[in-house]
Motif scaffolding. Structure first.
Motif, PDB file in Angstrom:
ATOM      1  N   HIS A   5     -46.955  49.806 -98.540  1.00  0.00           N
ATOM      2  CA  HIS A   5     -45.732  49.821 -97.738  1.00  0.00           C
ATOM      3  C   HIS A   5     -44.830  48.598 -97.931  1.00  0.00           C
ATOM      4  CE1 HIS A   5     -47.830  53.097 -95.918  1.00  0.00           C
ATOM      5  NE2 HIS A   5     -48.769  52.307 -95.432  1.00  0.00           N
ATOM      6  N   ARG A   8     -41.942  46.692 -95.293  1.00  0.00           N
ATOM      7  CA  ARG A   8     -41.833  47.588 -94.146  1.00  0.00           C
ATOM      8  C   ARG A   8     -42.962  47.353 -93.140  1.00  0.00           C
ATOM      9  NH1 ARG A   8     -43.639  51.935 -92.217  1.00  0.00           N
ATOM     10  NH2 ARG A   8     -45.041  52.643 -93.852  1.00  0.00           N
ATOM     11  N   VAL A   9     -44.132  46.925 -93.625  1.00  0.00           N
ATOM     12  CA  VAL A   9     -45.267  46.635 -92.750  1.00  0.00           C
ATOM     13  C   VAL A   9     -45.416  45.126 -92.522  1.00  0.00           C
ATOM     14  CG1 VAL A   9     -47.796  46.475 -92.844  1.00  0.00           C
ATOM     15  CG2 VAL A   9     -46.681  48.700 -93.033  1.00  0.00           C
ATOM     16  N   SER A 277     -58.453  49.302 -88.006  1.00  0.00           N
ATOM     17  CA  SER A 277     -57.445  48.249 -88.206  1.00  0.00           C
ATOM     18  C   SER A 277     -57.972  46.871 -87.818  1.00  0.00           C
ATOM     19  CB  SER A 277     -56.171  48.556 -87.422  1.00  0.00           C
ATOM     20  OG  SER A 277     -56.295  48.156 -86.078  1.00  0.00           O
ATOM     21  N   ASN A 297     -53.275  50.052 -97.727  1.00  0.00           N
ATOM     22  CA  ASN A 297     -52.588  51.034 -96.872  1.00  0.00           C
ATOM     23  C   ASN A 297     -52.486  50.589 -95.415  1.00  0.00           C
ATOM     24  OD1 ASN A 297     -55.137  51.396 -95.845  1.00  0.00           O
ATOM     25  ND2 ASN A 297     -55.419  53.463 -96.643  1.00  0.00           N
ATOM     26  N   GLU A 299     -51.312  49.455 -91.909  1.00  0.00           N
ATOM     27  CA  GLU A 299     -50.095  49.562 -91.108  1.00  0.00           C
ATOM     28  C   GLU A 299     -49.937  48.244 -90.333  1.00  0.00           C
ATOM     29  OE1 GLU A 299     -47.796  51.820 -91.126  1.00  0.00           O
ATOM     30  OE2 GLU A 299     -48.752  53.418 -92.295  1.00  0.00           O
ATOM     31  N   LYS A 300     -48.896  48.174 -89.501  1.00  0.00           N
ATOM     32  CA  LYS A 300     -48.568  46.914 -88.845  1.00  0.00           C
ATOM     33  C   LYS A 300     -49.755  46.256 -88.123  1.00  0.00           C
ATOM     34  CE  LYS A 300     -46.389  46.487 -84.917  1.00  0.00           C
ATOM     35  NZ  LYS A 300     -45.424  46.437 -83.802  1.00  0.00           N
ATOM     36  N   SER A 302     -52.879  46.654 -88.342  1.00  0.00           N
ATOM     37  CA  SER A 302     -53.949  46.303 -89.247  1.00  0.00           C
ATOM     38  C   SER A 302     -53.582  45.038 -90.035  1.00  0.00           C
ATOM     39  CB  SER A 302     -54.171  47.500 -90.170  1.00  0.00           C
ATOM     40  OG  SER A 302     -55.275  47.300 -90.971  1.00  0.00           O
ATOM     41  N   TYR A 303     -52.329  44.987 -90.503  1.00  0.00           N
ATOM     42  CA  TYR A 303     -51.890  43.819 -91.275  1.00  0.00           C
ATOM     43  C   TYR A 303     -51.926  42.556 -90.405  1.00  0.00           C
ATOM     44  CZ  TYR A 303     -49.581  41.253 -94.992  1.00  0.00           C
ATOM     45  OH  TYR A 303     -49.318  40.365 -95.997  1.00  0.00           O
TER      46      TYR A 303
END
Lengths: 339, 339
Positions: A5, A8-9, A277, A297, A299-300, A302-303
């Motif tokens: 991503h 965006r993430v 996550s 992969n 997402e927010k 998780s990051y």
């Protein structure tokens, strides 16, 4: 710039984390225009806790590590690691190409003295007892395919320090992943590593298996990168299969959907406990610097966990602790061998 | 006599299975008095489909394979395998000591011509698509720690025949378990095995990982025994952890218990799909005869599946099919190499 991503993430995750850590400063390394565009989406133009470091290149997800190392000197990945090397950053977090990140990190930062190979280590969920879930650290998860006993021993020393520092366990239990069949008691490397661990000052608890590993018999589980990667991926695969089965069952027909509605608070609780996550953020352990790899992969949310892992490792100064401990442990062993 | 429960599980499982298979004859090998006592519990004195074959010894669960092989010549395990060798039985089913069973089976029955080592293969659950669950065969699961490419190749040939015969798949997709990291593309043995498989007549689909393995990308997954055993045990460990988490969540407080009551039909459906008992029955593949290993802790329903696996392998004459196919495949390869 990497991962499935990209900004965006990464950007919304960064914005979330700086809110909770007023002393944290994040350097966003990558294409300035894209980063600004992403920040604008969140109505942020400039922020005292954020700096943009512009780069012109990007390592693609399917590029070979050798190619990335040779030809992508102004990639976000390379520059971010350079910043760690130059002590302009305390840690690097990336969701990009794992192989390239490892190759670049190893080339730029080098391994710590006494450490032959860096290892990938990951926090994994365990069932501590009937009531509680916890986590353990497993390494190596894919950096080293063929390992000798000495490498497994070094992984054990490093993993133990990580669990001590980050997970706050004074004497982490260290287990060696093996198979339990009567016919054969593991490979030569595993058998020899067991001997090294028995003679070490580590809290070595012996062989562990995939079954009892998840019941919390060890805080650190050591294996070679091939076995560890298979163990990790199989675990993810089974969890994913079970979760799909549950979702399917709870959407199959009107009664199932009604039951799902009634059971929603319970299902949410299960999801929160099993939530992958919170287990994001693999550490490249054994380098002269902190590098955290997020799932591609992610997402927010998780990051964010990958960034938090970096913060806690910086706080505990993990590489320095490993340097000191390795010198002590390996030094003691060498002296013992010389006697 | 083996396994955690001995005759207490084997006898009721046997009685259940013969009801559904009027042409099946089961020879109960073990201590006559204990077997009769167990049969009496089920109000059975004699049955036209059952014979008792008395033995005086028993291989214990923690005995070494070498000791069992040398000193337990009148054990239920040894005698049952002898019956297969003497063609007085079509197959042997045991829940006993895996290592001893493999050592005795290999010693008594020998491997098929062209097969260097027998492998342990197990039916594993997969998510075929959004709606359906299926199964695949994974081998080796622990008989061989260090495998060369040639061994992996032989496992692929054998697994393919098993999936063809037992699972009724005309051209089974064969995958090689590997790790996906960019840094390294597997061990030397795996790389060489891939080459052998590409040149073979098998329906080789390439490398598979623990994640997509459970999504049904292959009907047969090949790996060495160390990796396979870790994959199997980790999968069991994670499934067990998730199921515990779910149970805990559905019993924690009055609302959770109420939700569990409402969701009971759905939870039962999930349990039926995830039910591990239906995956019991590991095949020792590559021997001159059929030997099926039940999980040591199998209960009645689970043990029945091991007997059913034996029946279907007898019906399809798996060892003979392997013998013919191996001769053809390896013969063709040898001829190709000579050209």
């Amino acid at each position: 710039m990497g991962g499935d991503h990209g900004p965006r993430v990464v950007i919304p995750a960064a914005l979330d984390v700086i809110k909770n850590y007023p002393n944290l400063h994040l350097i966003l390394v990558g294409d300035e225009a894209r980063i600004e565009q992403e920040l604008a989406k969140h109505a942020v133009k400039a922020h005292s806790q954020l700096t943009i470091h512009h780069t012109t290149q990007q390592v693609l997800m399917d590029e070979s590590p050798a190619f990335a190392l040779r030809s992508k000197r102004d990639s976000s990945m390379r520059v971010a690691i350079n910043l760690v090397k130059e002590q302009k950053a305390h840690a690097c977090v990336s969701a990009g190409n794992t192989g390239a990140l490892m190759a670049i990190a190893r080339f730029v930062l080098k391994t710590l003295p006494g450490i032959d190979r860096p290892a990938i280590v990951y926090p994994m969920p365990i069932n501590v007892d009937q009531k509680k879930m916890g986590r353990m650290r497993m390494l190596d998860l894919g950096a080293n395919v063929d390992c000798e006993a000495e490498h497994l021993f070094q992984f054990a020393v490093m993993g133990s320090i990580l669990a001590q520092g980050v997970d706050n366990i004074p004497k982490p239990k260290v287990g060696l992943l093996n198979i339990g069949s009567e016919a054969i008691k593991g490979s030569e490397a595993v058998k020899k590593a067991a001997q090294l661990l028995e003679e070490s000052g580590l809290n070595y608890v012996g062989f562990v298996e995939g079954t009892n590993m998840y019941q919390g018999v060890a805080d650190v589980v050591v294996c070679d990168g091939f076995v560890g990667n298979v163990a990790l991926k199989c675990s993810e695969g089974v969890a994913d299969m079970l979760i799909r089965t549950i979702k399917r069952a709870f959407t199959d027909g009107w009664y199932a959907r009604f039951a799902a509605f009634i059971a929603l608070p319970v299902l949410k609780k299960i999801a929160a406990r099993a939530e992958p996550s919170q287990y994001n953020g693999a550490t490249f352990l054994g380098l002269n610097g902190i590098v955290i790899k997020s799932h591609g992969n992610a997402e927010k949310d998780s990051y964010k966990h990958a960034i938090l892992e970096a913060i806690v490792e910086v706080t505990h100064n993990i590489p320095e602790r490993i340097r000191v401990e390795v010198e002590k442990t390996l030094g003691a062993r060498k002296r013992a061998q010389n006697v």
